[in-house]
Structures are given as C-alpha cells and as structure tokens.
Design an enzyme around this catalytic site. Structure first.
Site, PDB file in Angstrom:
ATOM      1  N   HIS B 136       0.837  -1.209   0.000  1.00 33.40           N
ATOM      2  CA  HIS B 136       0.000   0.000   0.000  1.00 33.40           C
ATOM      3  C   HIS B 136       0.869   1.256   0.000  1.00 33.40           C
ATOM      4  O   HIS B 136       0.626   2.185  -0.783  1.00 33.40           O
ATOM      5  CB  HIS B 136      -0.922   0.000   1.215  1.00 33.40           C
ATOM      6  CG  HIS B 136      -1.658   1.296   1.400  1.00 33.40           C
ATOM      7  ND1 HIS B 136      -2.658   1.722   0.558  1.00 33.40           N
ATOM      8  CD2 HIS B 136      -1.515   2.281   2.341  1.00 33.40           C
ATOM      9  CE1 HIS B 136      -3.111   2.903   0.956  1.00 33.40           C
ATOM     10  NE2 HIS B 136      -2.433   3.261   2.040  1.00 33.40           N
ATOM     11  N   GLU B 204      -8.771  -2.032   6.447  1.00 35.62           N
ATOM     12  CA  GLU B 204      -7.798  -2.114   7.536  1.00 35.62           C
ATOM     13  C   GLU B 204      -8.290  -3.073   8.615  1.00 35.62           C
ATOM     14  O   GLU B 204      -9.450  -3.461   8.646  1.00 35.62           O
ATOM     15  CB  GLU B 204      -7.577  -0.729   8.179  1.00 35.62           C
ATOM     16  CG  GLU B 204      -7.182   0.349   7.184  1.00 35.62           C
ATOM     17  CD  GLU B 204      -6.589   1.598   7.839  1.00 35.62           C
ATOM     18  OE1 GLU B 204      -6.272   1.560   9.046  1.00 35.62           O
ATOM     19  OE2 GLU B 204      -6.454   2.604   7.131  1.00 35.62           O
ATOM     20  N   ASP B 236     -11.124   3.023   7.121  1.00 37.89           N
ATOM     21  CA  ASP B 236     -10.688   4.408   7.326  1.00 37.89           C
ATOM     22  C   ASP B 236     -11.029   5.217   6.079  1.00 37.89           C
ATOM     23  O   ASP B 236     -10.194   5.430   5.210  1.00 37.89           O
ATOM     24  CB  ASP B 236      -9.181   4.403   7.585  1.00 37.89           C
ATOM     25  CG  ASP B 236      -8.666   5.772   7.980  1.00 37.89           C
ATOM     26  OD1 ASP B 236      -9.399   6.493   8.670  1.00 37.89           O
ATOM     27  OD2 ASP B 236      -7.533   6.107   7.589  1.00 37.89           O
ATOM     28  N   LYS B 256      -9.570  12.587   6.326  1.00 35.67           N
ATOM     29  CA  LYS B 256      -9.822  11.339   7.042  1.00 35.67           C
ATOM     30  C   LYS B 256     -10.807  11.522   8.197  1.00 35.67           C
ATOM     31  O   LYS B 256     -11.527  10.597   8.553  1.00 35.67           O
ATOM     32  CB  LYS B 256      -8.510  10.818   7.652  1.00 35.67           C
ATOM     33  CG  LYS B 256      -7.388  10.584   6.663  1.00 35.67           C
ATOM     34  CD  LYS B 256      -7.446   9.187   6.106  1.00 35.67           C
ATOM     35  CE  LYS B 256      -6.160   8.838   5.367  1.00 35.67           C
ATOM     36  NZ  LYS B 256      -6.222   7.462   4.845  1.00 35.67           N
TER      37      LYS B 256
END
Lengths: 417, 417
Positions: B136, B204, B236, B256
């Site tokens: 990632h 996640e 997330d 976020k």
C-alpha cells in the site's frame, strides 16, 4: 470599545495578579488527600465552589451544583454557556466589596493556592494542533525544508493542522522525561537509537470545546464562540531529531506524543472578550467558510522563560497570541467543515506562536536556527536545545484599562531518560 | 503447530459462521429500548452476559459481573487478561454439548442477532493509524509522490503512523455522509470548495488496547500481546482530493477525520493465537527494539465488497492481514518507545492492507490508479471513486482445521452531502 468595568472587591488581590475579579478562571484542585474538585482562582486563593454551594449561596443557579464535586470540568461545562455566565455574574456579585455573603465564610471556602495541588482540568477526548503562526511556519519551513519556498502552497488558504496525542497531555508542574527514539543524520546510512539530543518546547495556547456537535455538523465562524469554553497556555514538547526522521509523509508522531503540558486554569472566552483586537491582514483571498463577519484576534502577551539546571530563570521569548494568522473561529470552522464532530473537553492548540522578530520566537528550533547557533544565557550558560534539569515556563496575560486577565503559568522540568 | 481442538456444542451454529465456539468475540448490543450491554457472539445469536450472570452461572469468576451491564467494554477489559481467559473457558464449558446449565435457560439468555442493535464496543481515547503494508505504501507513494522513490527512506526502519480522530469512529451500519472541503487541482491557481469527488474506503484491521501504561513506560515487542485485548475490521474512509491538498507537511487531517467505521465484534487475541503464521521477510536490518523473539504475523483472510447504488454486491479485493510488514507487537513497541502512554480502549489501526497483486488492493485509490482507470462492475457499472448510495462491506476470517474464527463485517453506505 468601552472601558472595562472596575469591580471593587473585599478579597485581597496582589497587584499584577493574573486572577482578577474580571478573570475568574476554572480549574480542578485538591488539598491534602481530599478529592479533586472544581475551583475558581482569585488572587492567590481558590474559591471552593462545592463548599460555597453547601452554604446555599448558589440556590438561584439553574443547574445541579453536584458538578462542582467532579474531578474534571466536563460536567460543569456541559451545563452550558448561559450557566457559565450566571455563575460568573454570581461570583462577581459575591466578591463585590459591598457583599458579605461569601466574605463572612471566607475562611471556610477560600483555599490558599500554595496549599492546593492542581490537576488536569478537563478530560480531553481529542487533541488537535494547528500551525497558525505564519512566522513559525515560515521559520520551520526554512529549516526543515526549502528556504526559498518555506511556506507550503496550502498554508495561506487553510489553518493547517494535525491530530495530536491526548493521552500524554499533563498539567503544569509534571516533570517531562526525555524521550528516546530513532534519529538519522543525513550523513548516516541507517538510523540510530537513543535519547533525543534536540529536545524543544513550543509556546502555544489552546482552546477547550464547550459545546459538542454531532457527526456531520459544521460550525461556522459565526457560531464558533458558542462552542468554546475557554483557553489555556500550552507547551507542545518536541524532539526535533525524532520528528525530522519520522514525519514524512504522515506528519509528526513520536517526536511529539511523549508529552504536552497545559496550564491548570481555563480562562473563559467571556473573560477574554474585552481584549479583542484587529486580525492579521491577509493578502490572499480565502474561501467563504473561513471568513469572519468581523475578523479579529485577541491581544494576549506571551512569554517563555528558561531555567537552566542550577541556573537562574531568564526570559527568552516575548510574543503575542494576536500574531496568529488564523483565529480560533477560523480554526474551529475548518476543523468541522468536513462534518468532524467535536466533544466537550476537546483541546485545540494554536501551534507555536512566533512573532516577527528574533525575540518573539516560540521555540528553540527557531531561536537557535535548528541548533546552528547558541542561545547565550547568564553565567556563560549556553543552550542549543534543552538539557536534563532545565525548566521551561510559559506565561500569558491580557491587560487593558488597568485590568489584567492572566493565565498563570505552565511549567515543567526535563528529567533524564 | 498442534491442531485446533474441536468443541462439540448444543448451540446451532450455521456452517461457515464467523462466530464459532473457538471465537467468542465481545460486543455491545441492545434489544428494543433496553440499555446497551455486553454480549458474546455465537453462531447467529448473542449471549447476554448480564442475564447469564443473573442466573448465577458466573459465580466462580473473580471479578464483579456488573461490568456486563455497562454500555462499553472498557470496564470488562480492565478486569484483566486472566479474567478474559477465565470467562472464555467458562463460556466454552457452558456451550459444550454435555452441559445443560446454559442450555436449560437458552431462551432467556440467547438473543437472535437480527433482533439486536450493535453499538460502538469501546470508548476510544486515542486512535492511531499505522501505514504498515509495504504494498500500500508503495502504491500510494507512486501516485501521490515520486514513482521512482515511492517508499520513504524511513519506511523500512519503523512502523510509520499518525494520530487519527477518535470522535468520528462509528460502528458498522452507520451511514457516512460525503464530506466537503478544500481541493486544488495542479492546474488551478487557488483551491475550490465542495463535496469530495474522490471518496474512498481503506481496508484495515485494528487492535484494541487491553492494559493501560503510565506516561514514560515502554512496551517491548515481547510484552505487547499482554497489552492487547483483541481485533476488529476497520474502514478508514478517505477523501483523496481533500487529503492531497492538505497533507503536506503535517499529514492527513480533514481528508480522514469525517468518519472511520469499525466492526462491532472484538475478536480476542486468545482466539487468534492458532492462526499465527510466518512474518514478511525483511531485507533491511531493523533496530533492536523492533525485533521480535519470534517474528510472526496472523493469517486472516480479508475481503472488500462494493454494492453500487441500486446494484448488486461484488467482491473487489481479496487480501490478508499477514501481508503487513510490521506486526502489532512492533507497532505497539514503536508507539510506546518514546514513553507515550496507552489506555484501555485505544484503537491502533494497521493502515490499508494491500497484497502483492491487483486483486488484493485495499483501496479504490490503488484499484483505479488514482482514478486513471475505471473499476468495471456488473451491468456496465463503473467506478473510479465512491458515489452516493454506494455501500462498502469489509469481511475477515481466519480458518484452519475446519475451525473458523471470523470478524463478521463492517459495512456502511455513502449519503450525499
């Protein structure tokens, strides 16, 4: 602006005390082994609000005075702005020189500050640190990044911020242990491990959320002051070497999360209203959601003192909260523009507050140009960064028409790793 | 490794259920207008622990069973690891096919899942998000920064992380409102404002702290498992356009903080022990504090599904927790190496978990190469990022010797701004 009203009082308040009748900041204190509870600072004393309530002097207040027996201010704050104001008015009435209600029981309800232990005043859910001093952001950008393009392109368009660690926020007076971590010099091929060699303070202020929002809600710049309870002094300790190696691309983490210190007394926004002043002029057009109907800042004198190990305390910075490019209304409006919810007790710090000249820098990083030059102190003591045994104290106060509304101090000593 | 013990039970558990007798995850549930309280998932039912306690079936447990009546798991977690284990053993005993103690009162203490509402299982003080998938971090580095130097120099030396926003963590099933914010294309001279046009998920997992530390304490990789209660699935949510414009230099913030979703059932570390597997091989020498006596990871199959508005649910990613370069012991050791304290209920997320091939990417950012290509779905539906009305569901389970220990799901639908 009108003059601040003088309020003659029967309480003895030392000249230049931060805690005038016009201030009345809230804190959590204990005496001996008693449970921590809510107090208001006046001069060199603390008004024990639960004790006053027990004497029946708060019968006209419209909230349950049991909140004064709690070990954090959160429940009192949750009673709402109208009640904060009613209590303030009632305390000012009780302190008035013509009033005998409190005076007659003063020995029972006033506690000398030197007998009290102060505690963290609020339970802090989330802590956010802004980066709202243009001078600080420019100074740091020059040192950490590109001297030619110190300020990032986004900086003049938004109050840049990051989430901090709330668990490690401690009250003034708590010693700070030098943290260990990974660091890497540009010459080294791999990082090494050990205690930080560039421990620094950051002179900041912070505001405390006074009214929660729901997820999805936005708080406009106009509404922001209704959501803020008050302000404190804040020292966001920083390990510059750890920070430098870790912070790209996700921002500061262990270089900050070992500790932050806050002052024990929360000065209400109501007490700070008379000290509003002009905002910093912005040359760049900003988006509508960041505009204030009447842009402003607050004139709060700020000072940083160092006391080197075995040495004497010296002033090393004189700055002002009014230098911030973004005010707290803009900070809160930005924070919630995406629907992020805030809760009572959340702490939103300003970021280091530096002013325009070298005497007004709010961190050693800036004062010593990243350790390139030394800060010369009395008795031939020199510092690039903090050494074990050093103490840092931050002070702050607003003053006008002979009325002083101050924050006391946030102080802490560095312990060896 | 030894085989996982089969435990025959009198409870009806559907084949391929995540919630086997070997699992027994903890959650907070309510039925109708009853107060939220502690439950354990078994098959399609929930064991109402307070109700079981009222029948006297927990008299041999060494803690106050009043913790089962609380609306978060924090107080139960605070009873300690030995008690979590004792309760687990007792529940397995009660569920055994030869046991009639619970079976005889099953109607009174087992609640069908479809009748229950699940709540956020813990009160979360601080939330940290790591960045521990090498795949990632490399994919994102290529898209956001330099394709030639996608991985930052610090990445192979430490589990990079940032502080997230804990107030906006919601339980599975809570709708997510598309956030607004500032964005700027590289062609534009100034930012513009509006709803994000690149809303994304991040697949996640997260672990929950089970034992607090004091400020100054360090948790070694060896001690880490003693400080972890269990794990959940975690999404997330990310607004890529907001994130891209704001994140330099202090990291992700409003891109976020509008919301993160977690699964309602916390699978204990004890239940996950049988699924330990080899760690990812590290070519770079790491510092001693990050080394594990026996390096490991956990084999947890992970899947992401999209259900486009008015469309059918489709699998879009298949990955595995074991792909993480840094395991949870290394993450916690790093987090506390500077003395940062952790508290019961703190949530530490893994960062997006991507695997080596295109079918194993844990975000649309990676699947669509930052919106450069489309994800083709059934019925000629295409997606670059999420549209209003789309739902994302993450699932996860470990499986071995015909024993399945699963996490259920974390699901949420996108609402228009």
């Amino acid at each position: 602006m009108s003059k601040i009203k003088n309020i003659p009082t029967w309480v003895s308040i030392p000249e230049q005390s931060d805690f005038s009748v016009q201030n009345l900041p809230f804190g959590i204190f204990s005496v001996g082994k008693s449970s921590p509870r809510v107090g208001i600072a006046i001069g060199n004393q603390i008004i024990d609000l639960a004790a006053v309530a027990a004497y029946g002097l708060f019968v006209n207040l419209n909230f349950n005075v049991a909140v004064f027996e709690k070990s954090t201010l959160n429940d009192f704050i949750a009673t709402g702005k109208t009640n904060w104001s009613s209590l303030r008015n009632r305390i000012q009435e009780l302190l008035n020189e013509d009033n005998y209600e409190l005076k007659s029981i003063a020995k029972e309800v006033l506690v000398p500050m030197e007998k009290a232990t102060m505690h963290l005043p609020v339970s802090i859910g989330d802590y956010t640190d802004f980066y709202s001093s243009r001078e600080h952001a420019t100074n740091v950008g020059k040192l950490f990044r590109d001297p030619e393009n110190a300020l990032m392109p986004n900086w003049e368009h938004m109050p840049v911020a990051y989430h901090g660690r709330s668990s490690s926020i401690v009250v003034s007076g708590t010693d700070i242990r030098r943290p260990s971590g990974q660091t890497k010099t540009s010459a080294a091929t791999a990082p090494s491990f050990g205690p930080t060699t560039s421990l620094d303070f950051e002179l900041e202020m912070a505001f405390i959320i006074g009214k929660s929002t729901n997820l999805g809600d936005q708080v406009s710049t106009d509404q922001a002051e209704d959501h803020i309870f008050g302000m404190v002094l804040f020292n966001d300790w920083s390990a510059r070497d750890i920070q430098k190696w870790e912070y790209v691309p996700l921002g500061p983490f262990l270089g900050k999360s070992f500790a932050s210190s806050m002052s024990p007394w929360i000065v209400t926004l109501e007490a700070l209203q008379p000290f509003k002043t002009d905002a910093v002029k912005k040359d760049t057009e900003i988006l509508p959601y960041l505009k204030c109907v009447q842009d402003f800042n607050i004139d709060i004198n700020l000072e940083a003192y160092i006391q080197p190990k075995n040495g004497e305390e010296e002033l090393i910075s004189t700055t002002n909260y009014k230098y911030l490019y973004w005010n707290y209304c803009q900070q809160l409006a930005h924070h919630t523009i995406n629907g992020c919810n805030v809760n009572i007790g959340d702490l939103l710090a300003s970021g280091t507050i530096s002013g325009p000249d070298e005497n007004s820098f709010g961190s050693l990083l800036e004062i010593t140009a990243g350790g390139k030059k030394s800060l010369s102190l009395n008795n031939n003591v020199e510092r690039k960064f903090l050494e074990d045994g050093d103490s840092i104290t931050l002070c702050g106060f607003a003053q006008k028409d002979n009325v002083r509304v101050g924050f006391g101090e946030v102080t802490a000593k560095i312990l060896p790793q």
